[in-house]
Enzyme design. Structure first.
Site, PDB file in Angstrom:
ATOM      1  N   HIS A   1       0.573  -0.968   0.039  1.00  0.00           N
ATOM      2  CA  HIS A   1      -0.184   0.171  -0.476  1.00  0.00           C
ATOM      3  C   HIS A   1       0.620   0.820   0.272  1.00  0.00           C
ATOM      4  O   HIS A   1       0.884   1.874  -0.897  1.00  0.00           O
ATOM      5  CB  HIS A   1      -0.834   0.277   1.052  1.00  0.00           C
ATOM      6  CG  HIS A   1      -1.753   0.989   1.487  1.00  0.00           C
ATOM      7  ND1 HIS A   1      -1.337   2.551   2.314  1.00  0.00           N
ATOM      8  CD2 HIS A   1      -2.886   1.447   0.358  1.00  0.00           C
ATOM      9  CE1 HIS A   1      -2.599   3.335   1.890  1.00  0.00           C
ATOM     10  NE2 HIS A   1      -3.586   2.829   1.402  1.00  0.00           N
TER      11      HIS A   1
ATOM     12  N   GLU B   1       1.895   1.631  -3.808  1.00  0.00           N
ATOM     13  CA  GLU B   1       0.744   2.062  -4.712  1.00  0.00           C
ATOM     14  C   GLU B   1       0.614   3.411  -4.661  1.00  0.00           C
ATOM     15  O   GLU B   1       1.017   4.707  -5.152  1.00  0.00           O
ATOM     16  CB  GLU B   1      -0.445   1.678  -3.981  1.00  0.00           C
ATOM     17  CG  GLU B   1      -1.682   2.511  -4.797  1.00  0.00           C
ATOM     18  CD  GLU B   1      -2.490   2.991  -3.409  1.00  0.00           C
ATOM     19  OE1 GLU B   1      -3.696   3.595  -3.308  1.00  0.00           O
ATOM     20  OE2 GLU B   1      -3.022   1.891  -2.578  1.00  0.00           O
ATOM     21  N   HIS B   2       1.103   4.685  -2.977  1.00  0.00           N
ATOM     22  CA  HIS B   2       1.125   6.156  -2.338  1.00  0.00           C
ATOM     23  C   HIS B   2       2.622   6.550  -2.906  1.00  0.00           C
ATOM     24  O   HIS B   2       2.089   7.311  -3.897  1.00  0.00           O
ATOM     25  CB  HIS B   2       1.330   5.698  -1.320  1.00  0.00           C
ATOM     26  CG  HIS B   2      -0.400   6.448  -0.521  1.00  0.00           C
ATOM     27  ND1 HIS B   2      -0.706   6.692   0.066  1.00  0.00           N
ATOM     28  CD2 HIS B   2      -1.096   4.799  -0.259  1.00  0.00           C
ATOM     29  CE1 HIS B   2      -0.940   6.848   0.336  1.00  0.00           C
ATOM     30  NE2 HIS B   2      -1.720   5.863   0.400  1.00  0.00           N
TER      31      HIS B   2
ATOM     32  N   GLU C   1      -4.350   7.316   7.483  1.00  0.00           N
ATOM     33  CA  GLU C   1      -5.431   6.587   7.194  1.00  0.00           C
ATOM     34  C   GLU C   1      -5.306   5.845   7.978  1.00  0.00           C
ATOM     35  O   GLU C   1      -6.282   5.009   7.625  1.00  0.00           O
ATOM     36  CB  GLU C   1      -4.870   6.538   5.434  1.00  0.00           C
ATOM     37  CG  GLU C   1      -6.035   5.616   4.714  1.00  0.00           C
ATOM     38  CD  GLU C   1      -4.980   5.063   3.294  1.00  0.00           C
ATOM     39  OE1 GLU C   1      -6.366   4.694   2.561  1.00  0.00           O
ATOM     40  OE2 GLU C   1      -3.649   5.235   3.208  1.00  0.00           O
TER      41      GLU C   1
END
Length: 426
Positions: free
Chosen positions: A55, A58-59, A135
């Site tokens: 993840h 991906e950022h 997040e």
């Protein structure tokens, strides 16, 4: 460059000599193209000590390359009215764009650039780690969101399939530039990626663009993951909330299982809409909840079938037995009209999604990753139409034969314990 071409109705798939597969689903009535790279890699491919790296990668992919800054990436795509995004799941990661048809070369170039030439600048990484930590904190503060992570972890404990996509604050805080880059190198090989597109797209042109743009991708070994080991059990977290957030379910059914479509129809029948059994009995008739629905989550080799509900503290004691009762009585109470309605509802959702280039692009990529080929709409519809009451009853009994998984957050004192819930199915 050598190419292997295959055609499935109007869908074309070309495999380049480096293993990259290029798939297109043309739509003559639109002026846009949705396209992206789908990788068959996600949280399930992470060692425990770097949970969350997929993840974070991906950022970071949008935070600058050797020839584009993070601002350049945003400005270039928005200058043509397009948009760029990404997501990470437990088994897949996607980087995708939507642009006007004439801007496909730009979209391909940007996606190829971020996947092959990202710099992972230390300052950008520090900022993005902070964003991901925010997040994670937001998810923890959202009980109807985090409850699904707790359900997943309880169903598949001590294994990658049970760990959260976002990772944990402790682990993400320590993920270094080297760890992120190494994860990219080990998992993003040309032979493990799909470049999919849907809309006003020319297949041969896209293949030529891909052949030039993705030259720097390595060819790597096939992915290996530990087999799913469903365990089930109970997670309970008392919190000072107005509502109890509850997920109750069982071991589900994987994508490649012959019962996959029956599980989807069963989920629709049980809790897939306002006419479903759970909605009618528990919300409409008794007013015990505002939100209740069922779901059938599939993975390559296993799945989860469950029901989510949110209710007040006083109603929790009545709610859980009712959910169990509605599930348990399915095998003996199915009728033809209800089964047909659930099949039609499921088919309509699939056919309506075909009107969206984004949905068609994603569906195409996921089918190739999971099944090795696209599935025609007629094949999917035929599989749904073949589901009958006898199969639904058998699948319901199959689901209930596994140990239940229960996750509850909030004022949970009146929520039945796992042993009592399990007894209701046997």
């Amino acid at each position: 460059m050598n190419r292997n071409d295959e055609t499935y109705d109007q869908v074309r798939v070309t495999t380049l000599d480096n293993g990259l597969r290029v798939a297109t689903d043309p739509m003559a009535t639109v002026d846009t193209v949705s396209l992206g790279i789908w990788a068959g890699v996600g949280t399930r491919n992470e060692p425990k000590e770097i949970n969350g790296v997929a993840h974070l990668l991906e950022h970071m992919a949008f935070k600058g390359t050797e020839r584009r800054s993070a601002r350049d990436i945003a400005v270039e795509i928005e200058a043509v009215g397009g948009h760029l995004n990404a997501y990470t799941s437990r088994e897949q990661t996607a980087y995708y764009a939507k642009v006007l048809a004439e801007d496909v070369p730009l979209a391909v170039d940007i996606i190829a650039d971020i996947l092959q030439h990202s710099t992972f600048d230390e300052e950008e990484l520090a900022r993005e780690r902070a964003v991901v930590l925010q997040e994670i904190g937001q998810a923890e503060d959202t009980p109807d969101d985090i409850i699904f992570d707790r359900f997943q972890e309880t169903a598949f404990p001590d294994q990658a399939l049970g760990r959260p996509v976002l990772g944990t604050a402790e682990i993400v805080s320590g993920l270094s530039r080297e760890v992120v880059r190494d994860y990219l190198r080990r998992h993003y090989g040309a032979n493990r990626l799909i470049l999919a597109a849907a809309g006003r797209v020319d297949h041969d042109r896209l293949v030529d663009l891909a052949a030039r743009a993705f030259r720097s991708l390595p060819v790597i070994e096939p992915a290996s993951v530990e087999p799913a080991r469903y365990v089930g059990g109970e997670f309970r977290e008392p919190r000072d909330l107005e509502q109890v957030h509850l997920v109750l379910g069982f071991e589900g059914i994987g994508y490649r299982d012959p019962d996959y479509y029956a599980a989807s129809v069963l989920s629709t029948l049980l809790g897939g809409g306002m006419s479903s059994r759970l909605f009618q009995e528990i919300r409409e008739k008794r007013g015990l909840v505002y939100s209740i629905y069922s779901f059938a989550s599939a993975y390559t080799d296993d799945g989860l079938f469950g029901v989510y509900a949110g209710t007040g503290e006083a109603q929790a004691a009545e709610l859980v037995p009712l959910i169990c009762e509605e599930i348990a009585k399915v095998p003996g109470t199915l009728d033809g009209d209800e089964v047909r309605r659930a099949r039609t509802q499921l088919k309509a959702g699939i056919l309506m999604a075909r009107e969206s280039s984004g949905a068609r692009c994603e569906q195409l990529a996921q089918q190739i990753l999971i099944f090795g080929r696209p599935l025609s709409t007629s094949e999917v519809v035929a599989n749904i139409d073949s589901v009958d009451a006898e199969q639904l009853g058998r699948v319901a009994r199959r689901l209930m034969s596994s140990r239940p998984t229960v996750a509850a957050i909030g004022p949970i004192d009146r929520v039945e314990r796992l042993d009592a819930i399990a007894a209701r199915f046997h």
